[in-house]
Design a protein around this motif. Structure first.
Motif, PDB file in Angstrom:
ATOM      1  N   LEU A  90      -7.312   3.061   0.222  1.00 48.13           N
ATOM      2  CA  LEU A  90      -5.912   2.669   0.309  1.00 48.13           C
ATOM      3  C   LEU A  90      -5.501   2.155  -1.058  1.00 48.13           C
ATOM      4  O   LEU A  90      -6.113   1.226  -1.593  1.00 48.13           O
ATOM      5  N   THR A 140      -7.062   1.025  -6.167  1.00 47.94           N
ATOM      6  CA  THR A 140      -7.623   0.899  -4.828  1.00 47.94           C
ATOM      7  C   THR A 140      -7.615  -0.562  -4.399  1.00 47.94           C
ATOM      8  O   THR A 140      -8.175  -1.419  -5.079  1.00 47.94           O
ATOM      9  N   ILE A 200       0.268   3.850  11.152  1.00 46.21           N
ATOM     10  CA  ILE A 200      -0.486   3.068  10.180  1.00 46.21           C
ATOM     11  C   ILE A 200      -1.262   1.984  10.915  1.00 46.21           C
ATOM     12  O   ILE A 200      -0.709   1.242  11.716  1.00 46.21           O
ATOM     13  N   LEU A 232      -3.151   6.851   0.977  1.00 45.90           N
ATOM     14  CA  LEU A 232      -4.522   6.886   1.482  1.00 45.90           C
ATOM     15  C   LEU A 232      -5.168   8.129   0.876  1.00 45.90           C
ATOM     16  O   LEU A 232      -4.711   9.251   1.117  1.00 45.90           O
ATOM     17  N   LEU A 269       0.842  -1.190   0.000  1.00 45.74           N
ATOM     18  CA  LEU A 269       0.000   0.000   0.000  1.00 45.74           C
ATOM     19  C   LEU A 269       0.875   1.236   0.000  1.00 45.74           C
ATOM     20  O   LEU A 269       1.874   1.290   0.705  1.00 45.74           O
ATOM     21  N   ILE A 271       1.306   6.637   2.947  1.00 47.74           N
ATOM     22  CA  ILE A 271       1.082   5.720   4.060  1.00 47.74           C
ATOM     23  C   ILE A 271       2.309   5.577   4.957  1.00 47.74           C
ATOM     24  O   ILE A 271       2.212   5.606   6.177  1.00 47.74           O
ATOM     25  N   LEU A 328      -4.795  -0.686   9.949  1.00 41.71           N
ATOM     26  CA  LEU A 328      -5.837  -1.053   8.988  1.00 41.71           C
ATOM     27  C   LEU A 328      -7.187  -1.253   9.672  1.00 41.71           C
ATOM     28  O   LEU A 328      -8.119  -1.732   9.035  1.00 41.71           O
ATOM     29  N   TYR A 367     -12.578   6.508   2.183  1.00 40.02           N
ATOM     30  CA  TYR A 367     -11.138   6.381   2.389  1.00 40.02           C
ATOM     31  C   TYR A 367     -10.644   5.231   1.512  1.00 40.02           C
ATOM     32  O   TYR A 367     -11.171   4.113   1.590  1.00 40.02           O
TER      33      TYR A 367
END
Length: 138
Positions: free
Chosen positions: A83, A90, A129, A16, A13, A55, A131, A81
């Motif tokens: 990622l 995405t 960070i 964001l 990733l 990120i 998730l 949002y």
């Protein structure tokens, strides 16, 4: 026969992308000034606040250099949002739902608020960070 299958894979990733419908811009300050209508905050597009955050570093890439902000925005379930990987695909998203935990590194936003301090280089203070909210724990 065609079927939709869920495939799990590890991805890197990179960013964001935020599209937050802020209810009260006046709860934030920009360069020490109360931002009554959200006219001072960088990354505002129409009625949405749309920072693009690296990120790994917690730096907002579309931030206006030289501007400092204390953000305390009520968003609740009016935010999306995304990622994304390095190519802009995405990988994980939250759409029109609660604020993810990583968007409130300053204090607990309880899923309703984006709370953070941003320096003159677009660096989010105490960036962490997580998730939480993007991945189901089930």
């Amino acid at each position: 026969m065609k079927a939709i299958v869920k495939i799990e894979k590890e991805v890197e990733l990179k960013t964001l992308v935020v599209k937050a419908g802020v209810r009260y811009y006046e709860d934030g300050t920009v360069n020490g000034i109360e931002d009554i209508d959200g006219d001072l905050i960088p990354c505002k597009h129409g009625e949405l606040w749309c920072p693009i955050i690296d990120i790994d570093s917690g730096v907002i890439s579309n931030w206006k250099q030289g501007v400092k902000a204390e953000v305390h925005y009520k968003v609740c379930d009016a935010g999306s949002y995304y990622l994304q990987d390095a190519e802009g695909n995405t990988m994980l998203s939250i759409e029109q739902d609660y604020v993810p935990k990583m968007m409130c590194p300053k204090e607990n936003g309880y899923g309703d608020y984006i709370i953070m301090d941003i320096d003159e280089n677009g660096q989010i203070a105490n960036w962490k960070i997580t998730l939480d909210g993007f991945i189901d724990e089930d």
